[in-house]
Design a protein around this motif. Structure first.
Motif, mmCIF file in Angstrom:
data_model
loop_
_atom_site.group_PDB
_atom_site.id
_atom_site.type_symbol
_atom_site.label_atom_id
_atom_site.label_comp_id
_atom_site.label_asym_id
_atom_site.label_seq_id
_atom_site.Cartn_x
_atom_site.Cartn_y
_atom_site.Cartn_z
ATOM 1 N N TYR A 34 0.829 -1.205 0.000
ATOM 2 C CA TYR A 34 0.000 0.000 0.000
ATOM 3 C C TYR A 34 0.865 1.257 0.000
ATOM 4 O O TYR A 34 0.602 2.198 -0.748
ATOM 5 N N ALA A 35 1.914 1.280 0.810
ATOM 6 C CA ALA A 35 2.796 2.450 0.864
ATOM 7 C C ALA A 35 3.510 2.654 -0.469
ATOM 8 O O ALA A 35 3.634 3.790 -0.943
ATOM 9 N N THR A 36 3.956 1.577 -1.090
ATOM 10 C CA THR A 36 4.613 1.676 -2.390
ATOM 11 C C THR A 36 3.644 2.198 -3.447
ATOM 12 O O THR A 36 4.001 3.065 -4.248
ATOM 13 N N ALA A 37 2.426 1.689 -3.435
ATOM 14 C CA ALA A 37 1.423 2.162 -4.394
ATOM 15 C C ALA A 37 1.098 3.635 -4.161
ATOM 16 O O ALA A 37 0.903 4.390 -5.119
ATOM 17 N N MET A 38 1.066 4.065 -2.901
ATOM 18 C CA MET A 38 0.813 5.482 -2.611
ATOM 19 C C MET A 38 1.921 6.365 -3.171
ATOM 20 O O MET A 38 1.645 7.440 -3.709
ATOM 21 N N VAL A 39 3.154 5.935 -3.057
ATOM 22 C CA VAL A 39 4.278 6.720 -3.573
ATOM 23 C C VAL A 39 4.194 6.840 -5.094
ATOM 24 O O VAL A 39 4.363 7.922 -5.647
ATOM 25 N N PHE A 40 3.890 5.737 -5.764
ATOM 26 C CA PHE A 40 3.867 5.755 -7.225
ATOM 27 C C PHE A 40 2.625 6.407 -7.821
ATOM 28 O O PHE A 40 2.622 6.742 -8.999
ATOM 29 N N THR A 41 1.566 6.594 -7.039
ATOM 30 C CA THR A 41 0.374 7.276 -7.560
ATOM 31 C C THR A 41 0.318 8.730 -7.127
ATOM 32 O O THR A 41 -0.658 9.420 -7.421
ATOM 33 N N GLY A 42 1.315 9.198 -6.425
ATOM 34 C CA GLY A 42 1.344 10.597 -6.031
ATOM 35 C C GLY A 42 0.572 10.891 -4.765
ATOM 36 O O GLY A 42 0.180 12.032 -4.549
ATOM 37 N N PHE A 43 0.324 9.920 -3.941
ATOM 38 C CA PHE A 43 -0.325 10.038 -2.627
ATOM 39 C C PHE A 43 -1.814 10.378 -2.668
ATOM 40 O O PHE A 43 -2.555 9.963 -1.801
ATOM 41 N N PHE A 44 -2.268 11.167 -3.622
ATOM 42 C CA PHE A 44 -3.638 11.665 -3.551
ATOM 43 C C PHE A 44 -4.708 10.575 -3.585
ATOM 44 O O PHE A 44 -5.492 10.489 -2.644
ATOM 45 N N PRO A 45 -4.811 9.741 -4.619
ATOM 46 C CA PRO A 45 -5.969 8.832 -4.631
ATOM 47 C C PRO A 45 -5.954 7.816 -3.492
ATOM 48 O O PRO A 45 -6.966 7.641 -2.811
ATOM 49 N N LEU A 46 -4.829 7.171 -3.271
ATOM 50 C CA LEU A 46 -4.789 6.143 -2.225
ATOM 51 C C LEU A 46 -4.754 6.755 -0.830
ATOM 52 O O LEU A 46 -5.254 6.150 0.123
ATOM 53 N N GLY A 47 -4.186 7.931 -0.701
ATOM 54 C CA GLY A 47 -4.206 8.616 0.592
ATOM 55 C C GLY A 47 -5.621 8.984 0.992
ATOM 56 O O GLY A 47 -6.022 8.826 2.145
ATOM 57 N N LEU A 48 -6.396 9.462 0.030
ATOM 58 C CA LEU A 48 -7.800 9.808 0.282
ATOM 59 C C LEU A 48 -8.612 8.557 0.613
ATOM 60 O O LEU A 48 -9.430 8.567 1.543
ATOM 61 N N ILE A 49 -8.367 7.474 -0.097
ATOM 62 C CA ILE A 49 -9.058 6.209 0.177
ATOM 63 C C ILE A 49 -8.738 5.724 1.590
ATOM 64 O O ILE A 49 -9.619 5.248 2.307
ATOM 65 N N TYR A 50 -7.481 5.849 2.002
ATOM 66 C CA TYR A 50 -7.073 5.425 3.348
ATOM 67 C C TYR A 50 -7.795 6.246 4.416
ATOM 68 O O TYR A 50 -8.292 5.691 5.401
ATOM 69 N N ILE A 51 -7.874 7.559 4.216
ATOM 70 C CA ILE A 51 -8.554 8.427 5.190
ATOM 71 C C ILE A 51 -10.038 8.084 5.283
ATOM 72 O O ILE A 51 -10.586 7.976 6.381
ATOM 73 N N VAL A 52 -10.678 7.878 4.146
ATOM 74 C CA VAL A 52 -12.100 7.514 4.145
ATOM 75 C C VAL A 52 -12.305 6.157 4.826
ATOM 76 O O VAL A 52 -13.225 5.989 5.631
ATOM 77 N N ALA A 53 -11.434 5.198 4.524
ATOM 78 C CA ALA A 53 -11.548 3.872 5.150
ATOM 79 C C ALA A 53 -11.347 3.954 6.658
ATOM 80 O O ALA A 53 -12.036 3.277 7.419
ATOM 81 N N ALA A 54 -10.441 4.799 7.104
ATOM 82 C CA ALA A 54 -10.191 4.969 8.544
ATOM 83 C C ALA A 54 -11.413 5.540 9.240
ATOM 84 O O ALA A 54 -11.692 5.223 10.406
ATOM 85 N N ILE A 55 -12.159 6.373 8.552
ATOM 86 C CA ILE A 55 -13.371 6.972 9.132
ATOM 87 C C ILE A 55 -14.527 5.985 9.093
ATOM 88 O O ILE A 55 -15.283 5.866 10.067
ATOM 89 N N VAL A 56 -14.668 5.247 8.001
ATOM 90 C CA VAL A 56 -15.837 4.396 7.786
ATOM 91 C C VAL A 56 -15.717 3.041 8.478
ATOM 92 O O VAL A 56 -16.709 2.532 9.021
ATOM 93 N N MET A 57 -14.529 2.447 8.486
ATOM 94 C CA MET A 57 -14.359 1.106 9.067
ATOM 95 C C MET A 57 -14.506 1.161 10.585
ATOM 96 O O MET A 57 -13.924 2.032 11.235
#
Length: 62
Positions: A34-57
């Motif tokens: 997940y961290a590697t994918a966040m680095v290669f996608t520029g943090f925005f999409p996967l970072g936002l998904i992580y924040i939403v998941a942290a709130i919803v889960m």
């Protein structure tokens, strides 16, 4: 199978650990991927998904 929840073994919010526990994967591998994918996608999409998941889960205790 158990429901998806945040892990008690947290590094940030327990999202990656929760997915790893749910599917029986190694937590360290999930976090590294997940961290590697966040680095290669520029943090925005996967970072936002992580924040939403942290709130919803729900937490492990809920």
């Amino acid at each position: 199978m158990d429901k998806l929840h945040r892990s008690r073994d947290k590094v940030l919010a327990g999202v990656c650990g929760g997915f790893a526990e749910r599917y029986g994967w190694d937590k360290a591998i999930v976090r590294i991927i997940y961290a590697t994918a966040m680095v290669f996608t520029g943090f925005f999409p996967l970072g936002l998904i992580y924040i939403v998941a942290a709130i919803v889960m729900p937490g492990a205790d809920d």
